[in-house]
Design a protein around this motif. Structure first.
Motif: not given
Lengths: 95, 485
Positions: B323-327, B329
């Motif tokens: 859930g940090v860089k993409y996708g 969260r």
């Protein structure tokens, strides 16, 4: 051997997947039936067998350490759920 | 327009080259039928408008030297496509737009093909019925409420329903061959290292391979030669001379030695599948092949070993979804809470189950008992095949232990679902190539497939055997367009 509820909760912590009690109970049942199936492997004596970690048993190829994609910062950040200027934003970790 | 969708890939390429059909006419025919076929739920993301524009572009300055000149193709939504959403059938990648293209799909576009859209699949390719996708079940064109198989279920349905002339899938334990078998189509899993894994959403990296899914063996040969390439971006890509598989297709299999492994005869095997297998053997004999009985003694251990190796690799590969860089969260009180909620809400039940199995078998104190043990068993399975190939050129087995089943029939029992892949999993563990071809119908009218397993990098040989069998079997898929009525 069987997996108890405590172990399921421990694995869920290691996996960073939160689980409520109902889901944990369902998983306990599923995992036990899967591991019962997996235990068939104990019939085999593998004490003299070498493990096979990759089917391609050749040397890994090296390539030159060159930058191939440039100026993609914006494209990368566009996918981020939360960003600020050039950074990914996460909940506060340092008080 | 109805005749365009009935043409196979090789025919479409010829018609384009002879200027009897334009890319736009062909693309439009498949787009029109796809738009009418929403009930099958095969597309996660369509690219119809762009596809028609690309077809017009192709027609305005056509290059007939290309192997797939102006041919529209829909692909499994596990291949990253630059600037077009790629989800892997998961909520956690629901809004992910890759800034790069997978090598295999790039090979298609470089050869003139046009992207029609992204096809539904089991979440992260984990499933055998396309029932684990966040985007819902896929319906099979064979019958209403029938599964198309999985994980490349959207691909198999789209192909059998004639929404795309050919398609591509990925196969970690049977995910190309089992849905091909369930839908009366041809599916090939290449030798590990043939098709680049770069840009394919990873499931189990030592097992994953992309491959063609087509309506006949000739199309399969052509599509494979386009997909297969040596790629420095995949450290396990293997450098070898790729064949012109279509040009070298040869039905003469006289003198070929074909093995029949006794371990694939199971107690519960339906009589129909046994008969089908016997018919296959007869056809091979008629063509002058020699049939040799053989033993692959460790076959019963393949599936249990797979359910250690594949989840272990999956649990590592899927650690990146945080859930940090993409996708997707989910909000949490702190960083750890955010990870745990994101992964709990972002992954479906089957994926979570497999991450948990994998985490457990790799966890402190259990590594030797499970993961190392499974890798040793993997060696024994590979050794079985090495021994067999001292005596035979290829091996013939059924593709699946049953025909397609109903939606929801097996969802409550993971082990019974896993048993679907009993005949396909050993091949992934050994890294070998195998093709499933349609071989007949059962009494319900559902297709059944036969699997031809080859030596490593001997795709030409299994294609030739499949080609020879195809001419004898003369299979015709029965598709009554039920979803259009």
């Amino acid at each position: 051997m069987s997996i108890d509820l405590k172990t399921v909760k421990h694995i869920s912590k290691l996996s960073r997947i939160s689980l409520d009690d109902e889901k944990a109970k369902k998983l306990e049942k599923d995992l036990n039936s899967i591991f019962k199936f997996i235990e068939k492997l104990n019939e085999l004596d593998t004490s003299k067998t070498e493990a096979l970690s990759s089917i391609v048993e050749t040397k890994l190829q090296l390539r030159k350490d060159e930058i191939k994609s440039k100026d993609i910062r914006e494209q990368i950040l566009k996918n981020s759920p939360s960003e600020n200027k050039d950074f990914f934003v996460v909940p506060k970790v340092v008080e | 327009m109805s005749e365009i969708i009935d043409l196979n890939l090789v025919e479409l390429v010829q018609k384009i080259k002879k200027k009897e059909l334009s890319s736009k006419e062909i693309t439009k025919a498949f787009v029109d039928r796809s738009e009418k076929s929403k009930k099958l739920n095969v597309y996660i993301t369509d690219n119809f408008n762009e596809a028609i524009k690309s077809a017009e572009n192709f027609d305005s300055k056509p290059n007939f030297e290309k192997k797939l000149p102006g041919i529209p193709i829909a692909v499994k939504d596990l291949f990253c496509t630059k600037n077009l959403r790629t989800t892997a059938g998961s909520k956690i990648l629901n809004n992910f737009v890759p800034p790069y293209e997978s090598t295999v799909t790039q090979n298609l576009w470089d050869n003139g093909a046009i992207l029609l859209g992204k096809l539904n699949c089991d979440e992260f390719a984990m499933g055998s019925s396309n029932e684990t996708s966040f985007f819902g079940n896929v319906q099979s064109p064979i019958g209403e409420n029938l599964v198309p198989g999985g994980s490349s279920g959207g691909s198999a349905s789209a192909l059998a329903a004639k929404l795309t002339p050919v398609t591509i899938g990925t196969d970690t334990g049977g995910s190309i061959r089992q849905p091909a078998s369930f839908t009366g189509t041809v599916g090939l899993k290449p030798t590990y290292g043939s098709c680049s894994r770069y840009g394919i959403v990873a499931f189990a990296s030592s097992l994953d391979q992309a491959g063609p899914m087509t309506s006949n063996v000739e199309d399969c040969a052509l599509l494979l030669e386009v997909m297969s390439s040596y790629d420095l971006k995949d450290s396990t890509s293997v450098e070898f001379k790729r064949n012109n598989y279509l040009q070298n297709l040869n039905e003469n299999i006289k003198g070929k030695k074909i093995g029949i492994p006794k371990e694939y005869i199971t107690d519960k095997m339906p009589k129909e599948i046994e008969d089908l297998w016997q018919n296959g053997i007869s056809y091979l004999k008629e063509s002058g092949a020699e049939i040799i009985d053989l033993s692959l003694p460790n076959t019963p251990y393949a599936l249990p070993a797979y359910y250690i190796v594949a989840p272990a690799e999956a649990s590592s590969n899927l650690a990146r979804y945080d859930g940090v860089k993409y996708g997707f969260r989910s909000n949490g009180e702190n960083l750890i809470d955010m990870y745990e909620k994101t992964r709990s809400e972002g992954f479906g039940n089957e994926v979570k189950r497999r991450i948990m199995i994998g985490t457990y078998v790799l966890s402190s104190g259990y590594y030797d008992a499970y993961y190392l043990k499974a890798q040793k068993v993997r060696r024994l399975i590979k050794n079985d095949f090495d021994e067999a190939y001292k005596k035979v050129d290829a091996i013939l087995t059924p593709s699946t232990p049953s025909s397609a089943f109903k939606i929801n029939e097996k969802t409550n029992d993971p082990v019974s679902m896993y048993l679907n892949d009993i005949f396909t999993v050993p091949i992934n563990l050994a890294g070998l190539p195998a093709i499933s071809i349609p071989a007949g119908l059962d009494k319900k009218g559902y297709p059944l497939g036969l699997q031809i397993i080859g030596k490593a990098f001997d795709e030409q040989n299994i294609l030739n055997i499949a080609y020879s069998m195809q001419k004898k079997i003369k299979f015709k898929n029965v598709i009554n367009d039920w979803w259009l009525k």
